[in-house]
Design an enzyme around this catalytic site. Sequence first.
Site, PDB file in Angstrom:
ATOM      1  NE  ARG A  42      -3.518   0.039   2.970  1.00  0.00           N
ATOM      2  CZ  ARG A  42      -3.932   0.196   4.027  1.00  0.00           C
ATOM      3  NH1 ARG A  42      -3.918  -1.023   5.021  1.00  0.00           N
ATOM      4  NH2 ARG A  42      -4.355   1.441   4.272  1.00  0.00           N
ATOM      5  CD  GLU A  88      -5.892 -12.418  13.912  1.00  0.00           C
ATOM      6  OE1 GLU A  88      -6.313 -11.410  13.438  1.00  0.00           O
ATOM      7  OE2 GLU A  88      -5.079 -12.384  14.823  1.00  0.00           O
ATOM      8  NE  ARG A 141      34.713  48.205  -6.692  1.00  0.00           N
ATOM      9  CZ  ARG A 141      34.453  49.198  -5.937  1.00  0.00           C
ATOM     10  NH1 ARG A 141      34.648  50.327  -6.597  1.00  0.00           N
ATOM     11  NH2 ARG A 141      33.940  49.007  -4.808  1.00  0.00           N
ATOM     12  CE1 TYR A 183      33.560  20.559  -5.692  1.00  0.00           C
ATOM     13  CE2 TYR A 183      31.712  21.363  -7.304  1.00  0.00           C
ATOM     14  CZ  TYR A 183      32.550  20.295  -6.748  1.00  0.00           C
ATOM     15  OH  TYR A 183      32.441  18.992  -7.520  1.00  0.00           O
ATOM     16  N   GLY A 207       7.701  -3.538  13.101  1.00  0.00           N
ATOM     17  CA  GLY A 207       8.327  -2.418  12.724  1.00  0.00           C
ATOM     18  C   GLY A 207       7.740  -1.315  12.304  1.00  0.00           C
TER      19      GLY A 207
END
Length: 473
Positions: free
Chosen positions: A39, A178, A447, A394, A125
Amino acid sequence: MLARTSTMTQSTPASAASLAPLASAPLAIVVLAAGKGTRMKSDLHKVLHPIAGRPMLKHLLASAAELAPQHQVVVVGSGREQLEKALGETATIAVQEPQHGTGHAVQQAQGALAGFSGDVLVLYGDVPFVRASTMQAMLERLHAADEPAVVVLGFEPDDALAYGRVIAQDGLVAKMVEFKDADAQERACTLCNSGLLAARAEDLFALLERVGNNNAQGEYYLPDIVNIAIADGRTAAVVTTDDPDEVAGINSRSELAAAEARWQGRRRERAMADGATLVAPETVWFAWDTVVGRDVTIEQNVVFGPGVVVADKVVIHAFSHIEGARIASGVSVGPFARLRPGADLAEGSRVGNFVEVKNARLGEGAKANHLTYLGDAEIGAHANIGAGTITCNYDGYFKYRTVIGERAFIGSNSSLIAPVRIGADAIVAAGSAVSRDVSDGELRLVRAEQLIKPGWADRFHDAMKRKKAEKKG
């Protein structure tokens, strides 16, 4: 006669001392996780779907760990590799293939528990929020004077639906059934079976050997060991949780979302009870391990990922996302800030709107108020980071670090190309691209020369307008 049991678990978690394992009874935990979880419609194993940033199985195992079990066995079907990767050495994996019911599943743990003599708690679980105090109550009932062979955990939901029933009187089980096998009178019973139970290892596996599959599903039901023990003239007992949500199973995305909502609601209440202000509580989302101090104000639409520690007197403004960060006292964050893992904000520092911090430390009183990225950096106390500043950390292959000294002033729209060091009291002029170290007290201006061409723009616009007109013609 159908009756409710009066035995109840504690409504609040027990103290650490009261959760100490019983001296004469070592403990093993068996967690059933062999269901296919169809499900969920997911390639991820059902019990690894997260609630508050933590797999539901790990929520359960964390509660069980408070009882210091000697063994933890997780019974799986498909998805074994995912569970082995997620659990590492913390649990033994047993495989149930094919699946012939819950009784058959527990039998698969017998090999992992060979030679073990003690108590066994059987958990599920996909039922992640069973309290340690509830588990302890089951074990204590197992060792009561009447020495029941099995202790089951019952609950009384608002709607009993198709849950299995516990037919009990004064806390003693007369029958387990059950729903599909129950008659009308038994279905009228409101005490339901959570599926969780406790038994001594020798009793558990001996009883399982006698379980048959003569039922509507043709499966070996774990609750049948209760009926077998009763038929032998032994006692079986039921402990009832006072919170049905504690044993709510999760079988679909919708139920997962509902469990998340319940967890978040309780965590928000706890944060406010502990002295934090949540301006719009329903819009704040915590992770399972979020730590929040006193006199903290959290505005609307704030999301915490795992690994966040917030000290006292912090203000977190609206629409901020925080993960893996440490925030010291008196810090202001946001609005619209993002703190990523490794962000460390010292006392009195400020991270403002549209600022992202990753693996970087802001010293005491340092400020980055607007539109800035600080990654792999060390920013000294009382430094000021201008709007639009980025640390270029990076190069496509490796990460490099930027160090900014105390009281340094970084002008707006500056690029600090790591590795680079900006000295104390230094000034980097706005619009600079700095690729070499700047000494203490130095002004660095990087600059390109500005060129002036009078009338060039007017001529350009006239030419383009003529071209456009010709094209239309």
